[in-house]
Design an enzyme around this catalytic site. Structure first.
Site, PDB file in Angstrom:
ATOM      1  N   THR A   2      -7.456  -1.688   0.431  1.00 51.15           N
ATOM      2  CA  THR A   2      -8.884  -1.070  -0.952  1.00 51.15           C
ATOM      3  C   THR A   2      -9.216  -2.458  -1.099  1.00 51.15           C
ATOM      4  O   THR A   2     -10.363  -2.835  -1.582  1.00 51.15           O
ATOM      5  CB  THR A   2      -7.356  -1.347  -2.141  1.00 51.15           C
ATOM      6  OG1 THR A   2      -6.675  -0.201  -1.849  1.00 51.15           O
ATOM      7  CG2 THR A   2      -8.472  -1.303  -3.608  1.00 51.15           C
ATOM      8  N   GLY A  40      -0.315   1.437  -7.563  1.00 48.35           N
ATOM      9  CA  GLY A  40      -1.012   2.237  -8.365  1.00 48.35           C
ATOM     10  C   GLY A  40      -1.172   3.276  -8.948  1.00 48.35           C
ATOM     11  O   GLY A  40      -0.805   2.923 -10.153  1.00 48.35           O
ATOM     12  N   ALA A  95      -3.716  -8.415  -3.225  1.00 43.74           N
ATOM     13  CA  ALA A  95      -3.331  -6.883  -3.614  1.00 43.74           C
ATOM     14  C   ALA A  95      -4.858  -5.815  -3.830  1.00 43.74           C
ATOM     15  O   ALA A  95      -5.443  -6.144  -4.665  1.00 43.74           O
ATOM     16  CB  ALA A  95      -3.001  -6.521  -5.146  1.00 43.74           C
ATOM     17  N   ARG A 138      -5.681   0.663   7.968  1.00 40.83           N
ATOM     18  CA  ARG A 138      -3.986   0.175   8.210  1.00 40.83           C
ATOM     19  C   ARG A 138      -3.632   1.458   9.702  1.00 40.83           C
ATOM     20  O   ARG A 138      -4.056   2.334   9.469  1.00 40.83           O
ATOM     21  CB  ARG A 138      -3.797   0.537   6.836  1.00 40.83           C
ATOM     22  CG  ARG A 138      -3.907   0.393   5.440  1.00 40.83           C
ATOM     23  CD  ARG A 138      -3.325   0.936   4.573  1.00 40.83           C
ATOM     24  NE  ARG A 138      -4.160   0.570   3.331  1.00 40.83           N
ATOM     25  CZ  ARG A 138      -4.427   1.035   1.744  1.00 40.83           C
ATOM     26  NH1 ARG A 138      -3.407   2.844   1.807  1.00 40.83           N
ATOM     27  NH2 ARG A 138      -4.395  -0.064   1.286  1.00 40.83           N
ATOM     28  N   ARG A 162     -10.514  -3.054   5.831  1.00 41.74           N
ATOM     29  CA  ARG A 162      -9.471  -2.944   7.359  1.00 41.74           C
ATOM     30  C   ARG A 162      -8.981  -1.555   7.229  1.00 41.74           C
ATOM     31  O   ARG A 162      -8.381  -0.723   6.519  1.00 41.74           O
ATOM     32  CB  ARG A 162      -8.542  -4.197   7.488  1.00 41.74           C
ATOM     33  CG  ARG A 162      -9.308  -5.691   7.838  1.00 41.74           C
ATOM     34  CD  ARG A 162      -8.483  -6.443   7.930  1.00 41.74           C
ATOM     35  NE  ARG A 162      -7.409  -7.021   6.424  1.00 41.74           N
ATOM     36  CZ  ARG A 162      -6.366  -7.426   6.492  1.00 41.74           C
ATOM     37  NH1 ARG A 162      -6.444  -8.795   8.079  1.00 41.74           N
ATOM     38  NH2 ARG A 162      -5.555  -8.446   5.529  1.00 41.74           N
ATOM     39  N   THR A 164      -9.386  -5.260   2.172  1.00 35.74           N
ATOM     40  CA  THR A 164     -10.311  -6.346   2.495  1.00 35.74           C
ATOM     41  C   THR A 164     -11.245  -4.877   3.406  1.00 35.74           C
ATOM     42  O   THR A 164     -12.406  -4.892   4.691  1.00 35.74           O
ATOM     43  CB  THR A 164      -9.957  -7.378   3.575  1.00 35.74           C
ATOM     44  OG1 THR A 164      -8.624  -5.536   4.492  1.00 35.74           O
ATOM     45  CG2 THR A 164      -9.251  -8.333   3.000  1.00 35.74           C
ATOM     46  N   HIS A 170      -4.912  -1.556  -5.139  1.00 29.39           N
ATOM     47  CA  HIS A 170      -4.563  -0.436  -5.833  1.00 29.39           C
ATOM     48  C   HIS A 170      -5.874   0.415  -6.348  1.00 29.39           C
ATOM     49  O   HIS A 170      -6.750   0.118  -6.856  1.00 29.39           O
ATOM     50  CB  HIS A 170      -3.738  -0.746  -6.980  1.00 29.39           C
ATOM     51  CG  HIS A 170      -2.759  -1.799  -7.425  1.00 29.39           C
ATOM     52  ND1 HIS A 170      -2.015  -1.844  -5.906  1.00 29.39           N
ATOM     53  CD2 HIS A 170      -2.668  -2.748  -7.690  1.00 29.39           C
ATOM     54  CE1 HIS A 170      -1.250  -3.387  -5.749  1.00 29.39           C
ATOM     55  NE2 HIS A 170      -1.919  -3.703  -7.559  1.00 29.39           N
ATOM     56  N   ASP A 181       0.496  -1.273   0.224  1.00 33.62           N
ATOM     57  CA  ASP A 181       0.232  -0.040  -0.078  1.00 33.62           C
ATOM     58  C   ASP A 181       0.883   1.100   0.520  1.00 33.62           C
ATOM     59  O   ASP A 181       0.633   2.492   0.361  1.00 33.62           O
ATOM     60  CB  ASP A 181      -0.940   0.051   1.611  1.00 33.62           C
ATOM     61  CG  ASP A 181      -2.044  -1.608   1.352  1.00 33.62           C
ATOM     62  OD1 ASP A 181      -1.873  -1.659   0.515  1.00 33.62           O
ATOM     63  OD2 ASP A 181      -2.723  -2.079   2.728  1.00 33.62           O
ATOM     64  N   THR A 227      -5.472 -11.696   4.112  1.00 29.33           N
ATOM     65  CA  THR A 227      -7.056 -11.186   3.194  1.00 29.33           C
ATOM     66  C   THR A 227      -8.353 -11.970   2.894  1.00 29.33           C
ATOM     67  O   THR A 227      -9.158 -11.854   2.717  1.00 29.33           O
ATOM     68  CB  THR A 227      -6.766 -10.557   2.061  1.00 29.33           C
ATOM     69  OG1 THR A 227      -5.368 -12.176   1.316  1.00 29.33           O
ATOM     70  CG2 THR A 227      -5.268  -9.684   2.075  1.00 29.33           C
TER      71      THR A 227
HETATM   72  P1  GDP Z   1      -0.530   0.185  -3.443  1.00 23.13           P
HETATM   73  O1  GDP Z   1      -1.812  -1.254  -2.695  1.00 23.13           O
HETATM   74  O2  GDP Z   1       0.495   0.132  -2.943  1.00 23.13           O
HETATM   75  O3  GDP Z   1      -1.223   0.425  -5.337  1.00 23.13           O
HETATM   76  O4  GDP Z   1      -1.302   1.373  -2.957  1.00 23.13           O
HETATM   77  P2  GDP Z   1      -3.163   1.610  -2.270  1.00 23.13           P
HETATM   78  O5  GDP Z   1      -3.603   2.020  -4.317  1.00 23.13           O
HETATM   79  O6  GDP Z   1      -3.513   0.152  -2.235  1.00 23.13           O
HETATM   80  O7  GDP Z   1      -3.113   2.921  -1.330  1.00 23.13           O
HETATM   81  C1  GDP Z   1      -2.064   3.851  -1.378  1.00 23.13           C
HETATM   82  C2  GDP Z   1      -3.767   5.436  -1.544  1.00 23.13           C
HETATM   83  O8  GDP Z   1      -2.406   6.626  -1.173  1.00 23.13           O
HETATM   84  C3  GDP Z   1      -4.494   4.937  -2.201  1.00 23.13           C
HETATM   85  O9  GDP Z   1      -5.845   5.229  -1.665  1.00 23.13           O
HETATM   86  C4  GDP Z   1      -3.996   6.113  -3.505  1.00 23.13           C
HETATM   87  O10 GDP Z   1      -5.212   7.139  -4.292  1.00 23.13           O
HETATM   88  C5  GDP Z   1      -3.747   7.486  -2.019  1.00 23.13           C
HETATM   89  N1  GDP Z   1      -2.254   8.027  -2.838  1.00 23.13           N
HETATM   90  C6  GDP Z   1      -1.430   7.316  -3.658  1.00 23.13           C
HETATM   91  N2  GDP Z   1      -0.508   8.197  -3.729  1.00 23.13           N
HETATM   92  C7  GDP Z   1      -0.702   9.265  -2.576  1.00 23.13           C
HETATM   93  C8  GDP Z   1       0.085  10.842  -2.405  1.00 23.13           C
HETATM   94  O11 GDP Z   1       1.170  10.974  -2.620  1.00 23.13           O
HETATM   95  N3  GDP Z   1      -1.245  11.106  -1.230  1.00 23.13           N
HETATM   96  C9  GDP Z   1      -2.511  10.799  -1.205  1.00 23.13           C
HETATM   97  N4  GDP Z   1      -2.534  11.702  -0.116  1.00 23.13           N
HETATM   98  N5  GDP Z   1      -2.675   9.913  -1.822  1.00 23.13           N
HETATM   99  C10 GDP Z   1      -1.918   9.074  -2.629  1.00 23.13           C
HETATM  100  P1  IMO Z   2      -0.565  -4.653  -2.060  1.00 20.90           P
HETATM  101  O1  IMO Z   2      -0.286  -4.493  -2.948  1.00 20.90           O
HETATM  102  C1  IMO Z   2      -1.267  -5.080   1.824  1.00 20.90           C
HETATM  103  C2  IMO Z   2      -1.032  -8.878   4.168  1.00 20.90           C
HETATM  104  C3  IMO Z   2      -2.392  -9.072   4.497  1.00 20.90           C
HETATM  105  C4  IMO Z   2      -1.739  -9.996   5.661  1.00 20.90           C
HETATM  106  C5  IMO Z   2      -0.764 -10.565   4.782  1.00 20.90           C
HETATM  107  C6  IMO Z   2      -0.627 -11.945   4.453  1.00 20.90           C
HETATM  108  O2  IMO Z   2      -2.464  -3.534  -1.454  1.00 20.90           O
HETATM  109  O3  IMO Z   2      -0.019  -3.408  -1.496  1.00 20.90           O
HETATM  110  P2  IMO Z   2      -2.565 -13.112   2.509  1.00 20.90           P
HETATM  111  O4  IMO Z   2      -4.122 -12.865   2.270  1.00 20.90           O
HETATM  112  O5  IMO Z   2      -1.496 -12.171   1.303  1.00 20.90           O
HETATM  113  O6  IMO Z   2      -2.230 -14.483   3.261  1.00 20.90           O
HETATM  114  O7  IMO Z   2      -2.236 -12.339   3.844  1.00 20.90           O
HETATM  115  O8  IMO Z   2       0.149 -10.106   4.115  1.00 20.90           O
HETATM  116  N1  IMO Z   2      -0.829  -8.437   2.520  1.00 20.90           N
HETATM  117  C7  IMO Z   2      -0.985  -6.902   1.995  1.00 20.90           C
HETATM  118  N2  IMO Z   2      -1.193  -5.680   2.953  1.00 20.90           N
HETATM  119  N3  IMO Z   2      -1.126  -4.348   1.037  1.00 20.90           N
HETATM  120  C8  IMO Z   2      -1.192  -5.645  -0.129  1.00 20.90           C
HETATM  121  O9  IMO Z   2      -1.304  -5.674  -1.024  1.00 20.90           O
HETATM  122  C9  IMO Z   2      -1.390  -6.922   0.571  1.00 20.90           C
HETATM  123  N4  IMO Z   2      -0.842  -8.131   0.273  1.00 20.90           N
HETATM  124  C10 IMO Z   2      -0.999  -9.226   1.279  1.00 20.90           C
HETATM  125  O10 IMO Z   2      -2.531  -7.637   5.091  1.00 20.90           O
HETATM  126  O11 IMO Z   2      -1.016  -9.049   6.994  1.00 20.90           O
HETATM  127 MG    MG Z   3      -2.459  -1.401  -1.296  1.00 22.23          MG
END
Ligand code: GDP
Ligand code: IMO
Ligand code: MG
Length: 431
Positions: free
Chosen positions: A301, A17, A39, A307, A305, A303, A41, A13, A129
């Site tokens: 994104t 993305g 995952a 963070r 939950r 579950t 995003h 996270d 997840t």
């Molecule tokens: P990923 O799993 O690494 O792709 O990240 P996620 O999408 O799960 O979580 C990142 C969250 O932060 C998303 O809701 C994005 O829209 C948001 N986001 C990404 N870059 C920025 C940033 O620079 N500032 C802020 N405030 N939000 C961001």
């Molecule tokens: P993105 O790509 C955050 C975490 C789960 C749990 C552990 C094992 O969005 O960054 P699993 O279901 O994979 O067996 O769960 O890994 N986890 C993530 N946490 N972002 C993710 O992906 C995750 N993918 C798995 O929350 O702690």
């Molecule tokens: Mg993510």
């Protein structure tokens, strides 16, 4: 060869993305190659917000070809729904999405076992997840799993599904005292999924290597984060795939020699979802300052939950850079620190009177480490409008300098908001 890997340097996270969406503007091919729909995003572009789990984050760019490579674990039902949602949003994928025949499939029993095993662990649960990732990966390693190539071959699938389910039934009945699986109902559902996904099956690995030979840019999108790596992460509180750049490469079937750059995505602070240690956990009062920021968005994104939040941990960041062979950093969510008077960064750990400069392998020790913090003055100004590094407040630049110096790498892109435009391109060559 223009192969670029994007990896998360923390516990997922990090904003991969958004970064992949930005970089997709200059790429021709975008690949997901490990993990599955664990995952999640969020990508925001031109007023559209889209949540992605299996589809690569470059899909909003109509010119890019998208791939789900052999190292992925695919829940066919989830993928079909995601394709449908994208198509309803005006993103046609039939000509643009290719799926590898080598990818393993998640079956309902994998989700069942994921939940049963978590329940069995009680207070030691991983906080997965619940998407069936661990059991599916275990079946792949045990060489009993089923793959996309079998899913789209009905007769072979029927035979192999029966053998697979009969073996699972022994486990379900003897260990968990549950009813056996209804094999014909599973077959009926999965044969429909096979029909729907057959047109997308292609020689992904061959197509990608050919593209690299033609000098076209291939962007490999890592999922999860370095500290969730199944070998080098905070074991056992990890996922079940290799989340490192090397794992991303292996899952794509692309030789490491074809990769030029590894971009490491680092959030300006730390987050974690699920169980396991977070050494730099922030106190509840300071956390309120984070939560009050616009666009904080630290809810999973996948579950939903919340963070957990910690200060930036440079010990882990530097360790992650080395494990991945990062060539440049991307710093995200800098804007979330905008209102803080003081910002802590962890520059070492103290454990039993000793100073550590990398995380200990034993999880019980990682639980016990005391972070050694350096306190830096905050900038208390919005960074959201900055588009050039010189437009950032001096203290924000000092924060970035600290990261660069500690990790011995430069920051090529800084994200100051979730939108595409809220980005500082330090290395102009990128776009
Ligand atoms: P990923 O799993 O690494 O792709 O990240 P996620 O999408 O799960 O979580 C990142 C969250 O932060 C998303 O809701 C994005 O829209 C948001 N986001 C990404 N870059 C920025 C940033 O620079 N500032 C802020 N405030 N939000 C961001
Ligand atoms: P993105 O790509 C955050 C975490 C789960 C749990 C552990 C094992 O969005 O960054 P699993 O279901 O994979 O067996 O769960 O890994 N986890 C993530 N946490 N972002 C993710 O992906 C995750 N993918 C798995 O929350 O702690
Ligand atoms: Mg993510």
């Amino acid at each position: 060869m223009p192969g670029i890997i994007v990896v998360g340097l923390q516990w997922g996270d990090e904003g991969k993305g958004k970064v992949v969406d930005m970089l997709s503007a200059r790429a021709s091919h975008i690949v997901r190659s490990q993990g599955g729909n664990n995952a999640g995003h969020t990508v925001i572009a031109e007023g559209k917000e889209i949540a992605l789990h299996l589809l690569p984050s470059g899909i909003l760019h109509p010119h890019v070809q998208c791939y789900i490579a052999g190292g992925c674990l695919i829940d066919p039902q989830v993928l079909i729904e995601e394709i449908k949602r994208a198509e309803e949003g005006g993103i046609a994928l039939i000509e643009r999405l290719k799926i590898s025949p080598y990818a393993h499939i998640i079956l309902p029993v994998h989700q069942m076992l994921d939940r049963l095993k978590e329940k069995e662990k009680g207070e030691n649960a991983i906080g997965t997840t619940g998407r069936g990732i661990g059991p599916c990966a275990a079946d792949r390693s045990s060489r009993v799993g089923l793959r996309m190539v079998e899913l789209v071959s009905p007769d072979i699938f029927s035979e192999k599904l029966e053998v697979f389910c009969e073996s699972k039934n022994k486990e379900l009945e003897k260990i968990y005292g549950l009813e056996p699986l209804d094999i014909s109902a599973i077959y009926d559902d999965y044969s429909i999924y096979g029909e729907l996904l057959r047109p997308f099956i292609a020689d992904v690995e061959g197509l990608l290597t050919d593209a690299l030979f033609r000098d076209e840019t291939v962007l490999l999108e890592g999922a999860h984060g370095t500290l969730l790596d199944t070998v080098f992460g905070s074991y056992p509180f990890v996922t079940s795939s290799s989340t490192l750049a090397s794992g991303v490469c292996a899952g794509a079937g692309i030789g490491p020699g074809y990769v030029d750059e590894v971009f490491g995505v680092l959030k300006a602070y730390t987050t974690r979802v699920g169980s396991g240690p977070l050494p730099t956990t922030i106190d509840p009062d300071t956390l309120e300052d984070f939560r009050s920021m616009d666009d904080f968005r630290e809810v999973g994104t996948t579950t939903g939950r919340e963070r957990r939040i910690g200060w930036l941990d440079l010990v882990l960041a530097r360790h992650a850079c080395r494990l991945n062979g990062v060539t440049q950093l991307v710093l995200t969510k800098l804007d979330i620190l905008d209102s803080l008077e003081e910002i802590c960064v962890c520059v070492g750990y103290s454990l039993d009177g000793e100073t550590l400069d990398k995380p200990p392998a034993l999880i019980e020790d990682l639980e016990r480490v005391e972070p050694i913090y350096e306190t830096m003055p905050g900038w208390m100004t919005s960074t959201k409008q900055a588009r050039k590094i010189r437009q950032l407040p001096e203290n924000a630049r000092a924060y970035i300098d600290k990261i660069e110096e500690f990790c011995n790498l430069s920051v090529g892109m800084i994200s100051v908001g979730p939108g595409r435009e809220e980005t500082i391109q330090v290395d102009e060559e990128w776009m």
